[in-house]
Write a protein that holds these residues in place. Structure first.
Motif, PDB file in Angstrom:
ATOM      1  N   GLY A 172      36.166  31.509  37.775  1.00  0.00           N
ATOM      2  CA  GLY A 172      36.579  30.249  38.062  1.00  0.00           C
ATOM      3  C   GLY A 172      38.077  30.438  38.612  1.00  0.00           C
ATOM      4  N   SER A 173      38.861  31.571  38.176  1.00  0.00           N
ATOM      5  CA  SER A 173      40.241  31.678  38.610  1.00  0.00           C
ATOM      6  C   SER A 173      40.306  32.284  40.002  1.00  0.00           C
ATOM      7  CB  SER A 173      40.857  32.759  37.685  1.00  0.00           C
ATOM      8  OG  SER A 173      40.435  33.954  37.642  1.00  0.00           O
ATOM      9  N   LYS A 174      41.452  32.196  40.614  1.00  0.00           N
ATOM     10  CA  LYS A 174      41.573  32.804  41.996  1.00  0.00           C
ATOM     11  C   LYS A 174      41.570  34.368  42.037  1.00  0.00           C
ATOM     12  CE  LYS A 174      43.472  32.905  46.335  1.00  0.00           C
ATOM     13  NZ  LYS A 174      43.627  34.574  46.496  1.00  0.00           N
ATOM     14  N   GLU A 175      42.244  34.862  40.740  1.00  0.00           N
ATOM     15  CA  GLU A 175      41.989  36.261  40.665  1.00  0.00           C
ATOM     16  C   GLU A 175      40.625  36.988  40.491  1.00  0.00           C
ATOM     17  OE1 GLU A 175      43.676  34.348  38.742  1.00  0.00           O
ATOM     18  OE2 GLU A 175      45.920  34.820  39.044  1.00  0.00           O
ATOM     19  N   SER A 176      39.712  36.067  39.581  1.00  0.00           N
ATOM     20  CA  SER A 176      38.522  36.588  39.612  1.00  0.00           C
ATOM     21  C   SER A 176      37.697  36.531  41.045  1.00  0.00           C
ATOM     22  CB  SER A 176      37.800  35.796  38.575  1.00  0.00           C
ATOM     23  OG  SER A 176      36.479  36.128  38.318  1.00  0.00           O
ATOM     24  N   PHE A 177      37.842  35.340  41.601  1.00  0.00           N
ATOM     25  CA  PHE A 177      37.335  35.311  43.095  1.00  0.00           C
ATOM     26  C   PHE A 177      37.637  36.313  43.835  1.00  0.00           C
ATOM     27  CE2 PHE A 177      36.792  33.704  47.281  1.00  0.00           C
ATOM     28  CZ  PHE A 177      35.209  33.245  47.133  1.00  0.00           C
ATOM     29  N   ASP A 178      39.217  36.909  44.071  1.00  0.00           N
ATOM     30  CA  ASP A 178      39.549  37.928  44.728  1.00  0.00           C
ATOM     31  C   ASP A 178      39.065  39.372  44.440  1.00  0.00           C
ATOM     32  OD1 ASP A 178      41.071  36.391  46.169  1.00  0.00           O
ATOM     33  OD2 ASP A 178      43.070  36.823  45.090  1.00  0.00           O
ATOM     34  N   LEU A 179      38.694  39.372  42.870  1.00  0.00           N
ATOM     35  CA  LEU A 179      38.286  40.712  42.379  1.00  0.00           C
ATOM     36  C   LEU A 179      36.619  40.806  42.706  1.00  0.00           C
ATOM     37  CD1 LEU A 179      40.302  40.773  39.260  1.00  0.00           C
ATOM     38  CD2 LEU A 179      40.493  42.488  40.877  1.00  0.00           C
ATOM     39  N   SER A 191      33.935  49.991  43.994  1.00  0.00           N
ATOM     40  CA  SER A 191      35.515  50.160  43.650  1.00  0.00           C
ATOM     41  C   SER A 191      35.554  50.245  41.958  1.00  0.00           C
ATOM     42  CB  SER A 191      36.441  49.139  44.185  1.00  0.00           C
ATOM     43  OG  SER A 191      36.264  49.363  45.446  1.00  0.00           O
ATOM     44  N   SER A 192      34.673  49.510  41.239  1.00  0.00           N
ATOM     45  CA  SER A 192      34.699  49.766  39.614  1.00  0.00           C
ATOM     46  C   SER A 192      35.793  49.387  39.119  1.00  0.00           C
ATOM     47  CB  SER A 192      34.310  50.946  39.370  1.00  0.00           C
ATOM     48  OG  SER A 192      32.939  51.554  39.883  1.00  0.00           O
ATOM     49  N   LEU A 193      36.498  48.600  39.762  1.00  0.00           N
ATOM     50  CA  LEU A 193      37.905  48.062  39.038  1.00  0.00           C
ATOM     51  C   LEU A 193      37.422  47.268  37.821  1.00  0.00           C
ATOM     52  CD1 LEU A 193      39.926  46.487  41.947  1.00  0.00           C
ATOM     53  CD2 LEU A 193      40.565  48.647  40.453  1.00  0.00           C
ATOM     54  N   TYR A 194      36.333  46.736  37.828  1.00  0.00           N
ATOM     55  CA  TYR A 194      35.728  45.888  36.544  1.00  0.00           C
ATOM     56  C   TYR A 194      35.442  46.824  35.310  1.00  0.00           C
ATOM     57  CZ  TYR A 194      31.158  47.362  38.100  1.00  0.00           C
ATOM     58  OH  TYR A 194      29.935  47.988  38.418  1.00  0.00           O
ATOM     59  N   ARG A 195      35.460  48.080  35.546  1.00  0.00           N
ATOM     60  CA  ARG A 195      35.125  49.043  34.344  1.00  0.00           C
ATOM     61  C   ARG A 195      36.765  49.251  33.671  1.00  0.00           C
ATOM     62  NH1 ARG A 195      30.387  48.605  33.283  1.00  0.00           N
ATOM     63  NH2 ARG A 195      28.887  49.671  34.764  1.00  0.00           N
ATOM     64  N   LEU A 196      37.673  48.794  34.328  1.00  0.00           N
ATOM     65  CA  LEU A 196      38.927  48.912  33.567  1.00  0.00           C
ATOM     66  C   LEU A 196      39.086  47.620  32.838  1.00  0.00           C
ATOM     67  CD1 LEU A 196      41.113  50.517  36.395  1.00  0.00           C
ATOM     68  CD2 LEU A 196      40.316  51.570  34.496  1.00  0.00           C
TER      69      LEU A 196
END
Length: 553
Positions: free
Chosen positions: A413-420, A449-454
């Motif tokens: 629901g955040s802008k950052e989450s949507f971007d990611l 890109s697996s950023l969610y793994r971090l």
């Protein structure tokens, strides 16, 4: 919004730490690169237990269709409109420098010209240099990295497959984050404070906080079922209240001539799992261990375990288990659930959101029950897929990296989450809100890109493909089960022997398998348990009790 645990890894491996062959590496290889000062610190076990980070849920953002809490995942049938997105991070994030990382991946690697990563780097004022390691070679690459002392700044530890002597590895090579994240200190990073408390338990090692967890709901294995078919056969969806009810259910839906079976086990290189976690919980078997009279007792040492195994034997002998259970692979079991050959199967909770199921198939999960009609139980899991540890660095560097992780942990629901999860409009996705759709570039770059793994925000029940009924069923099961969670009392404690006891565990379970299949009697079962106790069980117990006593003195 839901990243499943790899389905090919059995719970036995998860609990034994043997997934991906980690045990085969031994301790020497994993630690051979340590210095003498490291070795000294490795042998020191903490006698303190720092408070877990304070849970401060983020209350901004779109209202869920079905509410959640620290245990139950909220449901969002559709993604929020752009106008509903909120900003979860204020102030500076990165300092423009490059952060290296080591993460597991189950996707094809992203293209070299990764415009999604460049877009995120611009938003965070940071650069990422990640090493993507396939799951089937993660253990080997991890050991090589540790032995060669070539640590990147952020390293993913898989909580279902921790390496041998991980407390010592963390103490000698990675930053103790307690002074930054313990208790109210986590409030400096609001999105990290939004990660539910159970997830942090897996990152508190040797009494200290060594990482930022990737959240999962705390439920352990579930008994996935086909309520639509079962209702056609019995007139109602499955809702057994005791042992007799479940036996009658199995009898009512099994028809070998029609090639339809109530339940299946699952075989593999490490033996057969007859849904031990489900049947065991029915009979009150502890979740691994229990603590009674000031002592730890293994599940194998309880009469409840013998009752559970004997009940499985009864069901198998009656023909209610699929006859191929001893060799049944995970993928085959999922296929049988999908086509109705098998109507119940132990799996992870993410199985309820399988988007590959036929459109007319409905899956649910049996609410836990007690054999005698009492309260049911679900073995609590680690509530995390992994955690990210930070290489030792200056306080300024650690704080900058925690700001990056706080950004990556932006909630749904955040802008950052949507971007990611979507990237740049017109490049990685088109449309908006609930109609946002990844482009071909987005499909090849965003998840890969697996950023969610971090780091990632707490998982919610939301899918890119509308499956409202499945989301509702998963939520209803979580609500019904949330007060049935049974913890393993040795969670957070370390036993060196336990991490190297796979062969002893296999031996005792092989005897259980022989008993269920009619190749051994009950005296053989009790003898195998005694052998396990004398060969490794007593040593493991002593190591857990020593660690427990130090932290609870």
């Amino acid at each position: 919004m839901n990243q499943p645990t790899p389905g090919s890894i059995s719970r036995r491996k998860l609990l034994g730490g043997a997934a991906f062959g980690l045990l085969a590496l031994g301790t020497g290889g994993a630690l051979s690169g340590c210095s003498s000062s490291d070795a000294a610190s490795m042998n020191k076990l903490s006698d303190t237990l720092v408070p877990l980070p304070t849970y401060v849920p983020v209350t901004k953002g779109p209202k869920p269709d079905l509410p959640g809490n620290a245990i139950v995942q909220p449901v969002y049938y559709a993604s929020p409109a752009n106008s509903e997105l909120f900003q979860s991070v204020t102030g500076s994030i990165g300092d423009g420098s490059t952060t290296s990382g080591f993460v597991v991946t189950y996707d094809a690697p992203p293209p070299a010209n990764n415009t999604f990563l460049r877009y995120i780097e611009k938003q965070a004022n940071a650069k990422f240099d990640l090493t993507f390691v396939p799951g089937d070679s993660f253990a080997e690459k991890f050991a090589t990295m540790i032995a060669g002392n070539t640590l990147p700044e952020m390293v993913e530890f898989l909580t279902f497959a921790m390496p041998p002597r991980y407390p010592q590895i963390l103490a000698s090579r990675f930053q103790d984050l307690s002074e930054y994240l313990s208790g109210d200190k986590v409030k400096d990073y609001p999105n990290l404070a939004n990660i539910p408390t159970p997830s942090w338990v897996s990152a508190r090692i040797n009494g200290k906080i060594y990482g930022v967890p990737e959240h999962r709901p705390p439920f352990g294995s579930i008994l996935v079922c086909r309520p639509d078919i079962i209702k056609k056969l019995t007139g109602q969806e499955p809702a057994p209240k005791n042992e007799d009810d479940f036996t009658e259910l199995c009898k009512a839906v099994t028809d070998a001539k029609a090639n339809r079976y109530a339940i299946t086990g699952q075989g593999g290189a490490d033996g057969v799992d007859w849904a031990y976690d489900i049947i065991g919980a029915v009979f009150g078997v502890p979740n691994g261990w229990k603590r009674t009279g000031g002592k730890f007792v293994s599940k194998y040492e309880t009469e409840e375990w013998v009752r559970a195994v004997s009940y499985i034997k009864k069901l198998y002998s009656a023909g209610y288990y699929h006859p191929d259970s001893p060799s049944m692979q995970s993928a085959q079991a999922k296929t049988y659930i999908a086509n109705g050959t098998v109507l119940m199967h132990m799996d992870g909770i993410s199985a309820l959101l399988d988007t590959t199921l036929p459109k007319d198939a409905v899956t649910g999960a049996v609410v836990p029950f007690g054999a005698d009609g009492g309260k049911g139980a679900n073995y609590q899991g680690s509530s995390s897929f992994s955690f990210t540890a930070l290489k030792k660095a200056s306080p300024a560097k650690i704080k900058e990296q925690l700001r990056l992780l706080d950004y990556l942990a932006a909630p749904f629901g955040s802008k950052e989450s949507f971007d990611l999860t979507h990237g740049e409009e017109g490049v990685h996705y088109t449309g908006s809100g609930a109609n946002a759709t990844l482009t071909k570039a987005g499909d090849t770059m965003v998840n890969a890109s697996s950023l969610y793994r971090l780091a990632a925000g707490p998982q919610v029940l939301n899918l890119a493909i509308r499956m409202d009924e499945q989301l509702r069923r998963s939520h209803a099961w979580q609500v019904a089960t949330q007060d049935m969670l049974v913890q393993n009392p040795v969670t957070g404690l370390y036993s060196a022997t336990a991490s190297q006891s796979a062969s002893a565990e296999s031996a005792v379970l092989d005897t259980m398998n022989d008993y269920i299949l009619g190749r051994a009697n009950l005296s053989k079962v009790r003898s195998a348990i005694k052998t396990w106790t004398s060969s490794v069980g007593n040593t493991i117990r002593g190591e857990y009790e020593k660690a427990y006593d130090k932290q609870h003195a």
